[in-house]
Write an enzyme that holds these catalytic residues in place. Structure first.
Site, PDB file in Angstrom:
ATOM      1  N   GLN A  99      -7.816  -0.376   3.518  1.00  0.00           N
ATOM      2  CA  GLN A  99      -8.989  -0.998   4.593  1.00  0.00           C
ATOM      3  C   GLN A  99     -10.229  -1.273   3.742  1.00  0.00           C
ATOM      4  O   GLN A  99     -10.967  -1.794   4.685  1.00  0.00           O
ATOM      5  CB  GLN A  99      -8.980  -0.053   5.661  1.00  0.00           C
ATOM      6  CG  GLN A  99      -8.085   0.406   6.258  1.00  0.00           C
ATOM      7  CD  GLN A  99      -7.423  -0.905   7.284  1.00  0.00           C
ATOM      8  OE1 GLN A  99      -8.104  -1.711   7.595  1.00  0.00           O
ATOM      9  NE2 GLN A  99      -6.114  -0.629   7.778  1.00  0.00           N
TER      10      GLN A  99
ATOM     11  N   GLY B 264       0.743  -1.370  -0.011  1.00  0.00           N
ATOM     12  CA  GLY B 264      -0.011   0.116  -0.008  1.00  0.00           C
ATOM     13  C   GLY B 264       0.730   1.281   0.042  1.00  0.00           C
ATOM     14  O   GLY B 264       0.492   2.220  -0.697  1.00  0.00           O
TER      15      GLY B 264
ATOM     16  N   SER C  54      -3.869  -3.564  -0.719  1.00  0.00           N
ATOM     17  CA  SER C  54      -2.782  -4.371  -0.106  1.00  0.00           C
ATOM     18  C   SER C  54      -3.192  -5.651  -0.010  1.00  0.00           C
ATOM     19  O   SER C  54      -4.300  -5.814   0.504  1.00  0.00           O
ATOM     20  CB  SER C  54      -2.235  -3.519   1.123  1.00  0.00           C
ATOM     21  OG  SER C  54      -1.295  -4.273   1.705  1.00  0.00           O
TER      22      SER C  54
ATOM     23  N   CYS D 128       0.861   1.505  13.157  1.00  0.00           N
ATOM     24  CA  CYS D 128       1.680   2.524  12.789  1.00  0.00           C
ATOM     25  C   CYS D 128       1.944   3.688  13.913  1.00  0.00           C
ATOM     26  O   CYS D 128       3.096   4.233  14.370  1.00  0.00           O
ATOM     27  CB  CYS D 128       1.752   3.122  11.454  1.00  0.00           C
ATOM     28  SG  CYS D 128       1.422   1.727  10.458  1.00  0.00           S
TER      29      CYS D 128
ATOM     30  N   ASN E 273      -8.527   3.554   8.493  1.00  0.00           N
ATOM     31  CA  ASN E 273      -7.913   2.404   9.385  1.00  0.00           C
ATOM     32  C   ASN E 273      -8.147   2.416  10.854  1.00  0.00           C
ATOM     33  O   ASN E 273      -8.298   1.383  11.560  1.00  0.00           O
ATOM     34  CB  ASN E 273      -6.424   2.384   9.110  1.00  0.00           C
ATOM     35  CG  ASN E 273      -5.696   3.726   9.389  1.00  0.00           C
ATOM     36  OD1 ASN E 273      -6.087   4.794   8.902  1.00  0.00           O
ATOM     37  ND2 ASN E 273      -4.643   3.607  10.111  1.00  0.00           N
TER      38      ASN E 273
END
Lengths: 380, 414
Positions: free
Chosen positions: A180, A70, A198, A321, A150
């Site tokens: 997502q 992604g 992704s 993240c 996300n």
């Protein structure tokens, strides 16, 4: 029992995906560019992976550019479009709650002279479509917004926004980060010029992603070399990973409706459990049912996460993240939530493998973990 | 392949000189992973005879982490003929000139006084040969960029070029062993390193507080301990007691401004019980003065008061944050220390900490809180890890140390 409810961070590789990948490591290692038979069979597999991915994305195979994931797809779309459209203007529009792989690209482009408007979100995490559209002006060349958020699961009306934005500015390049959304929302139509997905969010391997490019969309390559992926992404094709992406994406696409209704039921059971444990849901009503962000005011998120972990339940504080950076979630802060809510927020995210039994176990563990933490820190 | 190891400080140790040299010899052999027989003491130096398959760069790097070493250099041994020495001198100069260092001199020591040529003549011949063969090389006896060292001994001629500086200090272990209160932060690893440098073998004690701190913090601390273990030739132990219950009890019932001091007093008692059971001679901490509000002389004294029979070393007391960070980078612990996994519950930290805590008051509160049994329990459930010279940390099946010590007598308390 181990209950994995961190599927927005990453998912388990499905057995059928791994099975599809293994021969391309073990027996058929050819380079799709080679002229001999091993190369030819690799090229056929690559074409098939592209077909499958295209089907999942509602597009032609010619529109799919494979990437390492992604982040690379987002970089290719945004840097590539900003470069290709440099002479047409100097402004971009995005939202304040994009993934770092979008926001940081814009920060880098700002350093090169691009002006960027970051459209805020409402207190419930939804995007004000009017504000986004109105930010588009005569100098705007790129707009980027995510399909599903996300951390909160909030769904943005990307097609309506894109259509209205393009009515204001015909040359506008609209990118949507769909990482997502794959397998959870229908792929958006042609009005979106570039759409990122992704593999590892849909039970595929890490290290594989794709950008769906509109037929008229022009982007400049970031990686130069042997000219693979129509010259947009040079480098020997990561065939096993992309075969995995094809199988995983198609499977996610085919199971989308079934998952949506299951997620609705499981999500609502989880929501009841969260609220019974004193949690306050931060996700907006229109959010994906598979993503539930909730705060437990008075309880710090990380110890609660560990207390759940000790009971076999794996969740996340904010996005994986953001938590790695050890900072307060910028997404929840952008929603204007008070620090107490932000600091006590957990994200529960389901996948199509999540069972009702697991959700029950998670609800039970949550009640226990909250009680333990209240007993511990309630006195602080 | 020979490596020449110089040491300076140990040479000053008077009557115990031989003993220090012997310890250094053992440490060098262990750090290099070679049998002790391959390290010889010779005229105030150590000469290491590396096995043919050893990597000399890795060996020099390991000696750069061996305390007591002042410098280490690869040495070439040739028969006692100047032609052979010239060949080596040219080879050494070739490498260094290619690396951009051009001004050099030859330094000759003629230990074998029967050798026909004098040191000046030898230096002149070697220098001339280098100038002849290596374009760009220049002689500069005042400010050379490299030195070709030559020693004419009874058995052979030895040549080397400069060498790598060692960390100096005192051979690790010659001062006994110490226990460092290691956290995931930047400071405590640096404190441990200074203790190692002064001759103490350092084991560590990390206080884990699950669920306030996750497994990632434990992993981070073990990774820091692993980095530090590269600086000592012996197995490093990491003792991991849990302080969760103690923290909870303090948070529930103690006056908020005293929380940190009370927790640190508990940590000191637990660490001291481990220290005493394992024969460590001192505790080492990363505390400094005035870095945070609670680090006042009064508070340090109040914490230290729980271990009156124990030497507490605080090597960072003279350093500022910038110096500590620079040192952490040089040690290699900095990159791990700045990982974001937190090691303290923000809810526990008081809003306005006490800056003049008094031992008698703390002791009275501790009595009321009945911390003793919780500390005993923490010691009983101690986890112990072992790390061997930079290797993978390994959980050891070791028995918990005995009971808390009585502070005044250093005897097990009843």
């Amino acid at each position: 029992m181990q209950v994995y409810l961190d599927n927005n961070a990453t998912t388990r590789v499905a057995p059928e995906v791994l099975d599809a990948m293994l021969p391309w490591f073990r027996e058929r290692w050819g380079n799709p560019s080679s002229l001999h038979a091993l190369g030819a069979e690799a090229a056929r597999a690559l074409a098939e992976a592209r077909e499958r991915t295209a089907t999942a994305l509602g597009a032609d195979a010619t529109q799919v550019v494979f990437t390492s994931g992604g982040t690379e797809a987002n970089n290719l779309a945004l840097q590539g479009a900003a470069r290709a459209l440099r002479r047409r203007g100097d402004h971009a529009v995005t939202t304040a709650v994009e993934h770092p792989s979008v926001l940081e690209v814009f920060r880098a482009l700002e350093a090169e002279g691009l002006r960027v408007t970051y459209v805020p979100v409402a207190a419930d995490g939804t995007l004000d479509a009017d504000a986004f559209v109105e930010a588009v002006g005569p100098q705007t060349i790129v707009a980027s917004l995510m399909h599903a958020q996300n951390e909160t699961g909030a769904v943005f009306p990307v097609e309506a926004i894109a259509a209205r934005a393009k009515a204001r500015r015909k040359e506008l390049f609209v990118h949507v980060d769909g990482v997502q959304a794959l397998g959870k929302l229908p792929p958006p139509g042609e009005v979106i010029d570039a759409y990122t997905v992704s593999a590892h969010k849909v039970h595929g391997p890490k290290g594989a992603g794709a950008l769906r490019l509109g037929r008229r969309a022009r982007v400049a390559a970031l990686l130069h070399g042997g000219g693979q992926e129509r010259g947009l992404r040079s480098g020997t094709e990561a065939l096993p990973a992309w075969v995995g992406l094809g199988v995983a994406a198609l499977r996610a696409h085919e199971t989308r409706r079934a998952f949506a209704s299951r997620a609705q039921a499981l999500g609502s059971r989880l929501r009841t459990g969260i609220e019974a444990a004193g949690g306050v849901v931060n996700s907006p009503p229109n959010a994906l049912p598979s993503t539930l962000n909730a705060s437990f005011p008075g309880l710090p998120a990380e110890p609660l996460l560990h207390a759940l972990e000790a009971r076999g339940v794996f969740v996340s504080t904010g996005s994986a993240c953001a938590s790695r950076k050890g900072k307060r979630s910028p997404v929840l802060r952008a929603m204007g939530l008070p620090d107490e809510r932000v600091d006590s927020a957990l994200r529960f995210s389901l996948s199509r493998e999540t069972t009702a039994e697991e959700v029950e176990a998670a609800v039970g563990a949550l009640a226990e973990a909250v009680a333990e933490l209240r007993a511990r820190v309630g006195r602080c | 392949m020979l490596i020449h190891v110089r040491y300076d400080e140990v040479a000053l140790k008077g009557g115990r000189r031989g003993w220090f040299e012997e310890r250094l010899r053992e440490n060098v052999a262990r750090q290099l992973g070679v049998p002790l027989g391959r390290v010889r003491r010779t005229r105030g130096r150590l000469l290491v005879d590396l096995p043919a398959d050893a990597d000399p760069r890795a060996a020099l790097a390991a000696l750069g982490r061996t305390f007591g070493v002042a410098s280490a250099a690869e040495v070439h041994r040739v028969p006692k003929e100047l032609a052979a020495a010239e060949e080596i001198a040219v080879r050494l100069a070739e490498e260094l000139v290619a690396a951009g260092r051009t001004r050099f001199k030859c330094e000759v020591r003629r230990a074998d006084k029967s050798f026909p040529e004098g040191s000046y003549a030898i230096a002149a011949r070697l220098g001339a040969r280098v100038l002849e063969e290596i374009p760009g090389a220049r002689v500069d006896v005042h400010e050379p960029e490299f030195v070709i060292g030559v020693e004419v001994r009874d058995d052979a001629i030895y040549l080397h070029s400069g060498g790598n500086p060692g960390p100096r200090g005192v051979p690790t272990g010659t001062g006994g062993r110490a226990l460092c209160l290691l956290s995931g932060g930047i400071d405590s690893p640096v404190a441990a390193w200074f203790a190692l440098k002064r001759g103490l073998h350092v084991d560590h004690c990390y206080f884990h507080a699950f669920p306030y701190t996750g497994e990632r913090v434990l992993e981070k601390v073990l990774s820091i301990a692993r980095t530090l273990s590269r600086w000592t030739p012996r197995r490093v132990r990491v003792f991991v007691p849990s302080t969760t219950e103690i923290q909870d009890r303090i948070a529930a019932a103690a006056p908020e401004p005293l929380r940190v001091v009370l927790l640190r007093r508990a940590m000191y008692r637990i660490a001291d019980a481990i220290r005493s059971a394992r024969g460590h001679k001192a505790l080492v901490t990363g505390e400094a003065l005035g870095q945070v509000a609670s680090q006042t002389p009064e508070n340090l004294l109040c914490v230290e008061a729980v271990v009156p029979q124990t030497l507490v070393l605080r090597p960072l007391v003279g350093l500022d944050k910038v110096e500590i960070m620079e040192r952490a980078r040089a040690i290699g612990s900095y990159e791990t220390s700045i990982l974001p996994y937190q090691d303290c519950c923000s809810l526990f930290a008081p809003r306005s900490p006490e800056t003049r805590a008094r031992p008698d008051r703390c002791a009275a509160i501790e009595e009321e809180l009945e911390l003793g049994p919780l500390e005993e329990a923490s010691l009983r459930e101690l986890a112990v890890y072992g790390i061997e010279r930079g290797g993978e940390p390994e959980r050891l099946d070791e028995r918990a140390p005995p009971r808390l010590r009585d502070a005044a007598t250093d005897e097990p308390s009843e």
